[in-house]
Design a protein around this motif. Structure first.
Motif, PDB file in Angstrom:
ATOM      1  N   ILE A  30       0.852  -1.200   0.000  1.00 41.58           N
ATOM      2  CA  ILE A  30       0.000   0.000   0.000  1.00 41.58           C
ATOM      3  C   ILE A  30       0.884   1.244   0.000  1.00 41.58           C
ATOM      4  O   ILE A  30       1.647   1.472   0.946  1.00 41.58           O
ATOM      5  CB  ILE A  30      -0.930   0.021   1.233  1.00 41.58           C
ATOM      6  N   HIS A  31       0.757   2.031  -1.058  1.00 41.35           N
ATOM      7  CA  HIS A  31       1.587   3.234  -1.157  1.00 41.35           C
ATOM      8  C   HIS A  31       0.969   4.393  -0.379  1.00 41.35           C
ATOM      9  O   HIS A  31      -0.193   4.350   0.029  1.00 41.35           O
ATOM     10  CB  HIS A  31       1.807   3.611  -2.627  1.00 41.35           C
ATOM     11  N   GLY A  32       1.758   5.435  -0.179  1.00 41.88           N
ATOM     12  CA  GLY A  32       1.283   6.618   0.527  1.00 41.88           C
ATOM     13  C   GLY A  32       1.067   7.784  -0.418  1.00 41.88           C
ATOM     14  O   GLY A  32       0.938   7.609  -1.637  1.00 41.88           O
ATOM     15  N   LEU A  33       1.010   8.983   0.150  1.00 43.95           N
ATOM     16  CA  LEU A  33       0.781  10.184  -0.644  1.00 43.95           C
ATOM     17  C   LEU A  33       1.995  10.493  -1.520  1.00 43.95           C
ATOM     18  O   LEU A  33       3.133  10.239  -1.126  1.00 43.95           O
ATOM     19  CB  LEU A  33       0.514  11.373   0.279  1.00 43.95           C
ATOM     20  N   TRP A  34       1.701  11.074  -2.674  1.00 42.07           N
ATOM     21  CA  TRP A  34       2.711  11.539  -3.633  1.00 42.07           C
ATOM     22  C   TRP A  34       3.459  10.417  -4.350  1.00 42.07           C
ATOM     23  O   TRP A  34       4.440  10.661  -5.030  1.00 42.07           O
ATOM     24  CB  TRP A  34       3.690  12.526  -2.978  1.00 42.07           C
ATOM     25  N   LEU A  35       2.975   9.177  -4.221  1.00 38.48           N
ATOM     26  CA  LEU A  35       3.559   8.059  -4.961  1.00 38.48           C
ATOM     27  C   LEU A  35       2.439   7.251  -5.609  1.00 38.48           C
ATOM     28  O   LEU A  35       1.273   7.402  -5.266  1.00 38.48           O
ATOM     29  CB  LEU A  35       4.374   7.152  -4.031  1.00 38.48           C
ATOM     30  N   LEU A  36       2.820   6.371  -6.539  1.00 37.98           N
ATOM     31  CA  LEU A  36       1.884   5.450  -7.204  1.00 37.98           C
ATOM     32  C   LEU A  36       2.256   4.008  -6.856  1.00 37.98           C
ATOM     33  O   LEU A  36       3.346   3.746  -6.338  1.00 37.98           O
ATOM     34  CB  LEU A  36       1.958   5.633  -8.727  1.00 37.98           C
ATOM     35  N   GLY A 107       0.259   4.806   3.523  1.00 45.23           N
ATOM     36  CA  GLY A 107       0.051   3.369   3.348  1.00 45.23           C
ATOM     37  C   GLY A 107       0.334   2.598   4.624  1.00 45.23           C
ATOM     38  O   GLY A 107      -0.290   1.572   4.903  1.00 45.23           O
ATOM     39  N   GLY A 108       1.273   3.105   5.436  1.00 42.25           N
ATOM     40  CA  GLY A 108       1.573   2.473   6.726  1.00 42.25           C
ATOM     41  C   GLY A 108       0.467   2.697   7.741  1.00 42.25           C
ATOM     42  O   GLY A 108       0.187   1.822   8.566  1.00 42.25           O
ATOM     43  N   LEU A 109      -0.184   3.857   7.667  1.00 44.43           N
ATOM     44  CA  LEU A 109      -1.389   4.087   8.479  1.00 44.43           C
ATOM     45  C   LEU A 109      -2.500   3.154   8.020  1.00 44.43           C
ATOM     46  O   LEU A 109      -3.146   2.486   8.847  1.00 44.43           O
ATOM     47  CB  LEU A 109      -1.828   5.549   8.365  1.00 44.43           C
ATOM     48  N   LEU A 110      -2.722   3.073   6.707  1.00 49.04           N
ATOM     49  CA  LEU A 110      -3.767   2.183   6.173  1.00 49.04           C
ATOM     50  C   LEU A 110      -3.495   0.737   6.553  1.00 49.04           C
ATOM     51  O   LEU A 110      -4.421   0.000   6.922  1.00 49.04           O
ATOM     52  CB  LEU A 110      -3.854   2.333   4.649  1.00 49.04           C
ATOM     53  N   ALA A 111      -2.231   0.314   6.494  1.00 45.22           N
ATOM     54  CA  ALA A 111      -1.876  -1.065   6.863  1.00 45.22           C
ATOM     55  C   ALA A 111      -2.260  -1.337   8.320  1.00 45.22           C
ATOM     56  O   ALA A 111      -2.780  -2.412   8.644  1.00 45.22           O
ATOM     57  CB  ALA A 111      -0.381  -1.296   6.654  1.00 45.22           C
ATOM     58  N   GLN A 112      -2.038  -0.352   9.200  1.00 44.92           N
ATOM     59  CA  GLN A 112      -2.400  -0.541  10.612  1.00 44.92           C
ATOM     60  C   GLN A 112      -3.915  -0.524  10.820  1.00 44.92           C
ATOM     61  O   GLN A 112      -4.434  -1.242  11.679  1.00 44.92           O
ATOM     62  CB  GLN A 112      -1.736   0.534  11.475  1.00 44.92           C
ATOM     63  N   ILE A 113      -4.625   0.275  10.032  1.00 44.44           N
ATOM     64  CA  ILE A 113      -6.095   0.259  10.102  1.00 44.44           C
ATOM     65  C   ILE A 113      -6.611  -1.125   9.709  1.00 44.44           C
ATOM     66  O   ILE A 113      -7.461  -1.712  10.396  1.00 44.44           O
ATOM     67  CB  ILE A 113      -6.703   1.348   9.180  1.00 44.44           C
ATOM     68  N   LEU A 114      -6.076  -1.678   8.617  1.00 45.68           N
ATOM     69  CA  LEU A 114      -6.521  -2.994   8.127  1.00 45.68           C
ATOM     70  C   LEU A 114      -6.146  -4.093   9.122  1.00 45.68           C
ATOM     71  O   LEU A 114      -6.951  -5.002   9.389  1.00 45.68           O
ATOM     72  CB  LEU A 114      -5.918  -3.265   6.749  1.00 45.68           C
ATOM     73  N   ALA A 115      -4.945  -4.002   9.699  1.00 48.51           N
ATOM     74  CA  ALA A 115      -4.537  -4.983  10.718  1.00 48.51           C
ATOM     75  C   ALA A 115      -5.472  -4.904  11.917  1.00 48.51           C
ATOM     76  O   ALA A 115      -5.874  -5.928  12.482  1.00 48.51           O
ATOM     77  CB  ALA A 115      -3.091  -4.724  11.139  1.00 48.51           C
ATOM     78  N   ILE A 126       5.865   1.229   7.405  1.00 46.06           N
ATOM     79  CA  ILE A 126       7.145   1.913   7.200  1.00 46.06           C
ATOM     80  C   ILE A 126       6.921   3.421   7.252  1.00 46.06           C
ATOM     81  O   ILE A 126       6.162   3.970   6.446  1.00 46.06           O
ATOM     82  CB  ILE A 126       7.747   1.506   5.840  1.00 46.06           C
ATOM     83  N   ASP A 127       7.573   4.080   8.204  1.00 44.58           N
ATOM     84  CA  ASP A 127       7.371   5.527   8.413  1.00 44.58           C
ATOM     85  C   ASP A 127       5.896   5.891   8.279  1.00 44.58           C
ATOM     86  O   ASP A 127       5.516   6.740   7.460  1.00 44.58           O
ATOM     87  CB  ASP A 127       8.244   6.339   7.440  1.00 44.58           C
ATOM     88  N   PRO A 128       5.029   5.231   9.094  1.00 49.84           N
ATOM     89  CA  PRO A 128       3.590   5.383   8.919  1.00 49.84           C
ATOM     90  C   PRO A 128       3.061   6.728   9.419  1.00 49.84           C
ATOM     91  O   PRO A 128       3.493   7.221  10.468  1.00 49.84           O
ATOM     92  CB  PRO A 128       3.008   4.235   9.741  1.00 49.84           C
TER      93      PRO A 128
END
Length: 285
Positions: A30-36, A107-115, A126-128
């Motif tokens: 899962i990517h974060g802001l400003w990336l694809l 994406g690291g925030l989203l990963a923790q939400i999904l977990a 990673i640097d969430p």
């Protein structure tokens, strides 16, 4: 949540089908802001070499290429944390096996939400980006966020970074030459809304930028911090780690020395990828 796989982009539906046919443990990036999603291509190849099946789904409406993204920035506008989390939830629900999830930045925030929803076999953040209850506000993080949140109208807009903003927020720990190359190769506009949501998470009881860190179904979690990250400095990642440690699952923290927010895409990406995949290997067949 009902399956609306026909609503998912064709390539995402194809990745789900391929993962399910493979019988291998999926890793969802899962990517974060400003990336694809293409920012994960080398990671996905490495994961596949190691016997996983990799999925790199985008946020809703992500363009395929950086050129397309920069030509049509408006497609990014108005995406909220909750909407994007539900999009990935739907993707994971369509998988036959519970995946490992690796996310960077938002994406690291989203990963923790999904977990926290019990959807992940193991998670690497990673640097969430911060969530409700994470209180430190380092000056460098505010400086990066202010690119967006200085103007309330940006909630509904897509906001690109200038090279100087990218250099400060992402590429402060690499050479000028590499910083320019990373900016040209990877940087795209981003929705403003998530940055407002993260900035106001602690004053908004209804915020979507919240994580169920206590759910015993959360599973093992690794938080990775780049030592020189301006966007998500160690004060933030440590505060996330403190909150996540209340979980009965294994919760670990690792700092990667000398690295900034570009740690997933710059010349040192492999060290971070191997650290992440080594963690996941401990908990997945």
């Amino acid at each position: 949540m009902p399956h609306h796989e026909h609503d998912l982009p064709r390539h995402t539906a194809d990745q789900i089908e391929r993962a399910n046919e493979s019988g291998r443990t999926p890793v969802v990036f899962i990517h974060g802001l400003w990336l694809l999603p293409s920012s994960w291509d080398r990671w996905a190849a490495l994961a596949e070499e190691q016997g996983y099946v990799a999925l790199t789904p985008g946020w809703p409406d992500d363009p395929e290429t950086v050129a397309e993204a920069n030509e049509h920035p408006e497609v990014f506008a108005g995406k909220t944390v909750g909407q994007v989390a539900d999009h990935y939830h739907e993707i994971i629900e369509a998988l036959d096996r519970r995946p490992a999830v690796i996310g960077h930045s938002f994406g690291g925030l989203l990963a923790q939400i999904l977990a926290g929803r019990g959807l992940a076999a193991a998670t690497v953040a990673i640097d969430p980006a911060p969530f409700r209850g994470v209180l430190p506000l380092p000056v460098s993080a505010l400086r990066v966020a202010s690119v967006v949140i200085a103007n309330p109208a940006n909630w509904w807009r897509a906001v690109p970074l200038t090279y100087d903003q990218f250099r400060y927020g992402f590429a402060n720990a690499v050479t000028e030459e590499e910083a320019k190359e990373l900016f040209d190769t990877f940087a795209v506009p981003a929705p403003g809304a998530p940055l407002f949501q993260a900035a106001t998470a602690n004053v908004n009881p209804w915020t979507e930028a919240k994580v169920d860190s206590a759910n015993p179904e959360r599973g093992p979690l690794l938080i990775v911090s780049g030592e020189r990250d301006h966007t998500v400095p160690r004060a933030i990642t440590e505060a996330e780690f403190e909150r996540q440690q209340r979980n009965p699952g294994i919760t670990e923290f690792v700092e990667i020395p000398g690295r900034g927010h570009s740690l997933t895409i710059d010349h040192g990406w492999r060290e971070v990828a191997e650290t992440s995949l080594d963690f996941i290997r401990r908990f997945t067949a």
